[in-house]
Structures are given as structure tokens and as C-alpha cells.
Motif scaffolding. Structure first.
Motif, PDB file in Angstrom:
ATOM      1  N   VAL A 108       0.789  -1.023  -0.133  1.00 15.10           N
ATOM      2  CA  VAL A 108       0.096  -0.103   0.081  1.00 15.10           C
ATOM      3  C   VAL A 108       0.769   1.215  -0.122  1.00 15.10           C
ATOM      4  CG1 VAL A 108      -1.849   1.530   1.344  1.00 15.10           C
ATOM      5  CG2 VAL A 108      -2.131  -1.010   1.057  1.00 15.10           C
ATOM      6  N   THR A 109       1.788   1.284   1.045  1.00 11.74           N
ATOM      7  CA  THR A 109       2.748   2.476   0.809  1.00 11.74           C
ATOM      8  C   THR A 109       3.591   2.626  -0.509  1.00 11.74           C
ATOM      9  OG1 THR A 109       4.686   1.468   1.792  1.00 11.74           O
ATOM     10  CG2 THR A 109       3.081   2.162   3.273  1.00 11.74           C
ATOM     11  N   ALA A 110       4.021   1.430  -1.111  1.00 14.56           N
ATOM     12  CA  ALA A 110       4.823   1.745  -2.106  1.00 14.56           C
ATOM     13  C   ALA A 110       3.959   2.374  -3.542  1.00 14.56           C
ATOM     14  CB  ALA A 110       5.131   0.220  -2.589  1.00 14.56           C
ATOM     15  N   TYR A 111       2.604   1.735  -3.559  1.00 14.35           N
ATOM     16  CA  TYR A 111       1.876   2.247  -4.664  1.00 14.35           C
ATOM     17  C   TYR A 111       1.631   3.735  -4.203  1.00 14.35           C
ATOM     18  CZ  TYR A 111       1.013  -1.999  -7.389  1.00 14.35           C
ATOM     19  OH  TYR A 111       1.084  -3.050  -7.985  1.00 14.35           O
ATOM     20  N   THR A 112       1.019   3.977  -3.019  1.00  8.69           N
ATOM     21  CA  THR A 112       0.923   5.373  -2.845  1.00  8.69           C
ATOM     22  C   THR A 112       2.048   6.515  -2.787  1.00  8.69           C
ATOM     23  OG1 THR A 112      -0.544   4.694  -1.046  1.00  8.69           O
ATOM     24  CG2 THR A 112      -0.050   6.778  -0.572  1.00  8.69           C
ATOM     25  N   GLY A 113       3.208   5.776  -2.554  1.00  4.56           N
ATOM     26  CA  GLY A 113       4.544   6.630  -2.819  1.00  4.56           C
ATOM     27  C   GLY A 113       4.934   6.820  -4.038  1.00  4.56           C
ATOM     28  N   ALA A 114       4.612   5.940  -5.035  1.00  5.41           N
ATOM     29  CA  ALA A 114       4.928   5.912  -6.298  1.00  5.41           C
ATOM     30  C   ALA A 114       4.188   6.623  -7.459  1.00  5.41           C
ATOM     31  CB  ALA A 114       5.173   4.512  -6.855  1.00  5.41           C
ATOM     32  N   ALA A 115       2.889   6.835  -6.668  1.00  5.77           N
ATOM     33  CA  ALA A 115       1.906   7.563  -7.862  1.00  5.77           C
ATOM     34  C   ALA A 115       2.323   9.131  -8.314  1.00  5.77           C
ATOM     35  CB  ALA A 115       0.623   7.808  -7.025  1.00  5.77           C
ATOM     36  N   SER A 166       1.735   9.134 -17.109  1.00  2.00           N
ATOM     37  CA  SER A 166       0.492   8.250 -17.860  1.00  2.00           C
ATOM     38  C   SER A 166      -0.775   8.360 -16.873  1.00  2.00           C
ATOM     39  CB  SER A 166       0.822   6.981 -18.437  1.00  2.00           C
ATOM     40  OG  SER A 166      -0.435   6.413 -19.311  1.00  2.00           O
ATOM     41  N   LYS A 167      -1.835   8.980 -17.618  1.00 11.63           N
ATOM     42  CA  LYS A 167      -3.253   8.736 -16.953  1.00 11.63           C
ATOM     43  C   LYS A 167      -3.648   7.373 -16.812  1.00 11.63           C
ATOM     44  CE  LYS A 167      -4.629  13.526 -17.338  1.00 11.63           C
ATOM     45  NZ  LYS A 167      -5.879  14.423 -17.982  1.00 11.63           N
ATOM     46  N   LYS A 168      -3.368   6.429 -17.850  1.00  8.62           N
ATOM     47  CA  LYS A 168      -3.969   5.255 -17.852  1.00  8.62           C
ATOM     48  C   LYS A 168      -3.420   4.491 -16.987  1.00  8.62           C
ATOM     49  CE  LYS A 168      -4.008   1.195 -21.067  1.00  8.62           C
ATOM     50  NZ  LYS A 168      -3.553   0.625 -22.339  1.00  8.62           N
ATOM     51  N   TYR A 169      -1.806   4.495 -16.858  1.00  9.02           N
ATOM     52  CA  TYR A 169      -0.956   3.771 -15.822  1.00  9.02           C
ATOM     53  C   TYR A 169      -1.517   4.275 -14.447  1.00  9.02           C
ATOM     54  CZ  TYR A 169       1.838   2.004 -19.615  1.00  9.02           C
ATOM     55  OH  TYR A 169       2.370   1.353 -20.672  1.00  9.02           O
ATOM     56  N   LEU A 170      -1.683   5.429 -14.215  1.00 10.76           N
ATOM     57  CA  LEU A 170      -2.025   6.000 -12.830  1.00 10.76           C
ATOM     58  C   LEU A 170      -3.211   5.175 -12.206  1.00 10.76           C
ATOM     59  CD1 LEU A 170      -1.356   7.680 -10.540  1.00 10.76           C
ATOM     60  CD2 LEU A 170      -2.717   9.535 -11.710  1.00 10.76           C
ATOM     61  N   THR A 171      -4.562   5.142 -13.293  1.00  5.60           N
ATOM     62  CA  THR A 171      -5.696   4.498 -12.971  1.00  5.60           C
ATOM     63  C   THR A 171      -5.339   3.081 -12.579  1.00  5.60           C
ATOM     64  OG1 THR A 171      -6.888   5.989 -14.545  1.00  5.60           O
ATOM     65  CG2 THR A 171      -7.888   4.047 -13.905  1.00  5.60           C
ATOM     66  N   VAL A 172      -4.560   2.547 -13.587  1.00  2.00           N
ATOM     67  CA  VAL A 172      -4.133   1.065 -13.068  1.00  2.00           C
ATOM     68  C   VAL A 172      -3.387   1.006 -11.563  1.00  2.00           C
ATOM     69  CG1 VAL A 172      -2.790  -1.020 -13.411  1.00  2.00           C
ATOM     70  CG2 VAL A 172      -3.902   0.383 -15.486  1.00  2.00           C
ATOM     71  N   ALA A 173      -2.734   1.776 -11.350  1.00  2.40           N
ATOM     72  CA  ALA A 173      -2.058   1.632 -10.330  1.00  2.40           C
ATOM     73  C   ALA A 173      -2.855   1.853  -9.004  1.00  2.40           C
ATOM     74  CB  ALA A 173      -0.818   2.742 -10.121  1.00  2.40           C
ATOM     75  N   ALA A 174      -3.927   2.862  -9.028  1.00  2.00           N
ATOM     76  CA  ALA A 174      -4.887   3.047  -7.999  1.00  2.00           C
ATOM     77  C   ALA A 174      -5.876   1.974  -7.944  1.00  2.00           C
ATOM     78  CB  ALA A 174      -5.750   4.448  -8.472  1.00  2.00           C
ATOM     79  N   SER A 175      -6.264   1.311  -9.125  1.00  3.34           N
ATOM     80  CA  SER A 175      -7.015   0.280  -8.816  1.00  3.34           C
ATOM     81  C   SER A 175      -6.263  -0.967  -8.079  1.00  3.34           C
ATOM     82  CB  SER A 175      -7.338  -0.414 -10.375  1.00  3.34           C
ATOM     83  OG  SER A 175      -8.067  -1.732 -10.046  1.00  3.34           O
ATOM     84  N   VAL A 176      -5.054  -1.140  -8.489  1.00  2.00           N
ATOM     85  CA  VAL A 176      -4.231  -2.212  -7.706  1.00  2.00           C
ATOM     86  C   VAL A 176      -3.964  -1.571  -6.123  1.00  2.00           C
ATOM     87  CG1 VAL A 176      -2.239  -3.498  -7.310  1.00  2.00           C
ATOM     88  CG2 VAL A 176      -2.907  -3.054  -9.699  1.00  2.00           C
ATOM     89  N   LEU A 177      -3.644  -0.469  -5.934  1.00  2.00           N
ATOM     90  CA  LEU A 177      -3.577  -0.090  -4.426  1.00  2.00           C
ATOM     91  C   LEU A 177      -4.783  -0.335  -3.740  1.00  2.00           C
ATOM     92  CD1 LEU A 177      -2.450   1.891  -2.294  1.00  2.00           C
ATOM     93  CD2 LEU A 177      -3.098   3.878  -3.594  1.00  2.00           C
ATOM     94  N   ALA A 178      -5.915  -0.100  -4.189  1.00  2.00           N
ATOM     95  CA  ALA A 178      -7.293  -0.084  -3.651  1.00  2.00           C
ATOM     96  C   ALA A 178      -7.186  -1.737  -3.255  1.00  2.00           C
ATOM     97  CB  ALA A 178      -8.354   0.159  -4.383  1.00  2.00           C
ATOM     98  N   THR A 179      -6.863  -2.567  -4.192  1.00  2.00           N
ATOM     99  CA  THR A 179      -7.194  -3.936  -3.715  1.00  2.00           C
ATOM    100  C   THR A 179      -6.020  -4.468  -2.749  1.00  2.00           C
ATOM    101  OG1 THR A 179      -7.900  -4.536  -6.054  1.00  2.00           O
ATOM    102  CG2 THR A 179      -7.048  -6.547  -4.504  1.00  2.00           C
ATOM    103  N   GLU A 180      -4.639  -3.926  -2.763  1.00  5.31           N
ATOM    104  CA  GLU A 180      -3.740  -4.069  -1.743  1.00  5.31           C
ATOM    105  C   GLU A 180      -4.202  -3.729  -0.586  1.00  5.31           C
ATOM    106  OE1 GLU A 180      -1.170  -5.929  -2.132  1.00  5.31           O
ATOM    107  OE2 GLU A 180      -0.967  -6.101  -4.227  1.00  5.31           O
ATOM    108  N   ALA A 181      -4.826  -2.400  -0.399  1.00  8.63           N
ATOM    109  CA  ALA A 181      -5.412  -1.929   1.120  1.00  8.63           C
ATOM    110  C   ALA A 181      -6.503  -2.813   1.690  1.00  8.63           C
ATOM    111  CB  ALA A 181      -5.950  -0.530   0.572  1.00  8.63           C
ATOM    112  N   ARG A 182      -7.231  -3.361   0.550  1.00  6.38           N
ATOM    113  CA  ARG A 182      -8.350  -4.404   1.147  1.00  6.38           C
ATOM    114  C   ARG A 182      -7.678  -5.491   1.645  1.00  6.38           C
ATOM    115  NH1 ARG A 182     -13.464  -3.061  -1.053  1.00  6.38           N
ATOM    116  NH2 ARG A 182     -13.449  -1.326  -2.635  1.00  6.38           N
ATOM    117  N   HIS A 183      -6.805  -5.950   0.947  1.00  8.76           N
ATOM    118  CA  HIS A 183      -5.972  -7.172   1.616  1.00  8.76           C
ATOM    119  C   HIS A 183      -5.541  -7.011   3.005  1.00  8.76           C
ATOM    120  CE1 HIS A 183      -4.789  -8.791  -2.715  1.00  8.76           C
ATOM    121  NE2 HIS A 183      -6.175  -8.882  -2.537  1.00  8.76           N
TER     122      HIS A 183
END
Length: 290
Positions: free
Chosen positions: A117-124, A129-146
Motif C-alpha cells: 500500500v505504501t509503495a503504490y501510494t508513494g510511487a503515484a 500516464s493517466k492510464k497507468y495511474l488509474t491501473v496503479a490506483a486500482s491495484v492500490l485499492a485491492t492491496e489496501a483491502r488485503h
């Protein structure tokens, strides 16, 4: 309190470069490096421990099946990032994880998911690329749920630390992840990050306590401080000549700590050692459970 990920870093195995060049491909490959690690972590442990092993360890009867789902998510993250990067994608490495039973596996899962979670948050901030940023946000949300599920449902501790999470720098995340990586394919693209010396707090450290730290000062000769990362804030405490520090009384939840040569703001440029991971479980009134 859990103090985790405090071993010597296998820097050469990851091919660290001196001058950082962080573009979208670098960020995605760093994310893929972490996803490979998590994928190996879950697949290895779930192959070793069956449902009975989980229940015999005192974990909830449903926990192993849910961990299987988490592992499937990590595999999906690996597959997606690998496809996005094509022939530039980093390959999986050889790993070693210090769990000895399902209970220690669950504890380490909480740590790894939190670091994710901290990795994706810090790397944003590095993604253009807005496309990649959206993908990263989607993965971040899932990691946070985990992370929340493992903490709350399995390990029975607070599922969050507060209203905001900690964004760690890639160098901080690299320092936390590298101890689990023993060797990597020589063809893997190098990561432009450096690893800091380790920082260790005594087991059982609590807010308000004065504790003795273990770390290598290196060439530092001036005053040193511990910067405690909590949410988007940093709290500082001076380190005495005997390497002791008093942990701020108001800290709760998961806190990341580094030794810094600056008393007001901790950055990669003035970090001497760390991060260490501290977890201060708290009740619904925000009071640390002793």
C-alpha cells in the motif's frame, strides 16, 4: 508491536544503479518486482500449509481459502503488469521468507500488504500516464483491502492506522523488500534505487517508551533523529549518545521509522537507516492496547 524486515540487503542481486531515472516503465517494473515477491510468498506458503495447519495454528477456519483468493489477486497483478510491459518486464527472482507456520505467515502477510500500500501510494507521483495511474490506483485499492482483511479478520488488530496512509519513497520500499530477494535473473532491468542500512527497535516497543536502537551510523557525525512516518506527517525524536530514543506518546497503528540527520523533515538525502516497521494496536477510542 511488530518490528519487521530487518536484515542485510541483497543489493547486487537487484542491479541497483547510481543515478535514479524514474519513468513510467521503471515504476511499473518496480511494482512488478513487488508483485512477483507477493505472488511467490502466497504460492509458497499455501503449497506448504493445508487448511488443518491454519486451524491448528489458531487462525479462523475461513482464512486459508481467503488467502488463496489473495494469492490469485497477486498472480493477476503479475500477469497484468507483465503484459503491459511486454519484453521490458522484469522476471521473478529467488526468494526467502522467514515464516515458520501459518501464524507467522499471516503476520508477515500483514506486513507485506501494508508495504504494498505504501509503495503504490508513494510511487503515484512518478507516473505520468493517466492510464497507468488509474491501473496503479486500482491495484492500490485491492492491496489496501488485503491489508485491512489480514489485520482485522485474521490477526485481530486494527485494520487501519487512521484517516490517511503513509507514502513511502521507492528507496524506502526497496529497503524493506530486498531482504526477501536472494538472487535475480541477470537479464532483469536494473532498478534505480538505493537501500538504506537497517534499523531495529526492541521487540515490544510502545509509544512513550525510551528504547535502545540498533543501526549503523555510517559516516554520520552530527546529531541524529528518528522520524516517525504516520499518515502524511512526520514526528521527530532526538537520538541520544547511547542510541536511545523516546517513542512519541501519540503514535498509533502502523508507523514507519527512519534515522535522519535532519530534525524537521526526513528525505532520502538525509536518511541514515531504516525504515523499521512498528505496529501499535489500538482500541476504538484510539488508545494503544498495552
Amino acid at each position: 508491536m511488530k518490528s519487521a524486515v530487518l536484515t542485510t540487503l541483497a543489493v547486487a542481486a537487484l542491479g541497483v544503479m547510481a543515478a535514479p531515472v524514474i519513468d513510467d516503465v521503471t515504476v511499473l517494473n518496480f511494482a512488478l518486482t513487488l508483485e512477483h515477491l507477493e505472488n511467490a510468498f502466497y504460492s509458497g506458503a499455501l503449497a506448504k500449509y493445508d487448511e488443518k495447519a491454519f486451524t491448528d495454528a489458531g487462525l479462523p477456519s475461513f482464512s486459508r481459502a481467503r488467502f488463496v483468493e489473495v494469492g490469485q489477486h497477486e498472480q493477476a497483478h503479475v500477469d497484468f503488469l507483465t503484459k503491459a510491459l511486454g519484453d521490458k518486464a522484469t522476471k521473478p527472482c529467488t526468494y526467502s521468507f522467514p515464516y515458520t507456520d501459518p501464524k507467522s505467515f499471516a503476520a508477515l502477510s500483514q506486513t507485506l500488504e501494508g508495504v504494498g500500500v505504501t509503495a503504490y501510494t508513494g510511487a503515484a507521483q512518478y507516473i505520468t500516464s493517466k492510464k497507468y495511474l488509474t491501473v496503479a490506483a486500482s491495484v492500490l485499492a485491492t492491496e489496501a483491502r488485503h491489508a485491512s482483511w489480514v489485520a482485522g479478520a485474521v490477526n485481530k488488530v486494527n485494520p487501519w492506522s487512521g484517516a490517511l496512509d503513509v507514502p513511502l519513497s521507492p528507496n524506502d520500499v526497496f529497503s524493506l523488500a530486498a531482504p526477501f530477494i536472494k538472487s535475480c535473473p541477470s537479464s532483469n532491468p536494473p532498478l534505480p534505487f538505493k537501500a538504506f542500512p537497517t534499523l531495529e527497535f526492541p521487540t515490544g516497543s510502545k509509544p512513550g517508551q525510551k528504547v535502545i536502537l540498533k543501526f549503523d551510523k555510517g559516516s554520520s557525525t552530527g546529531d541524529l533523529f528518528v522520524a516517525f512516518f504516520t499518515g502524511l506527517s512526520q514526528e521527530f525524536a532526538p537520538i541520544t549518545k547511547d542510541n536511545s530514543v523516546t517513542i512519541p506518546q501519540d503514535l498509533v497503528g502502523t508507523v514507519y521509522a527512519v534515522v535522519s540527520s535532519n530534525a524537521t523533515v526526513a528525505t532520502d538525502d538525509n536518511t541514515v537507516a531504516g525504515p523499521a516497521i512498528l505496529t501499535f494496536n489500538f482500541d476504538t477510542k484510539g488508545m494503544v492496547i498495552q
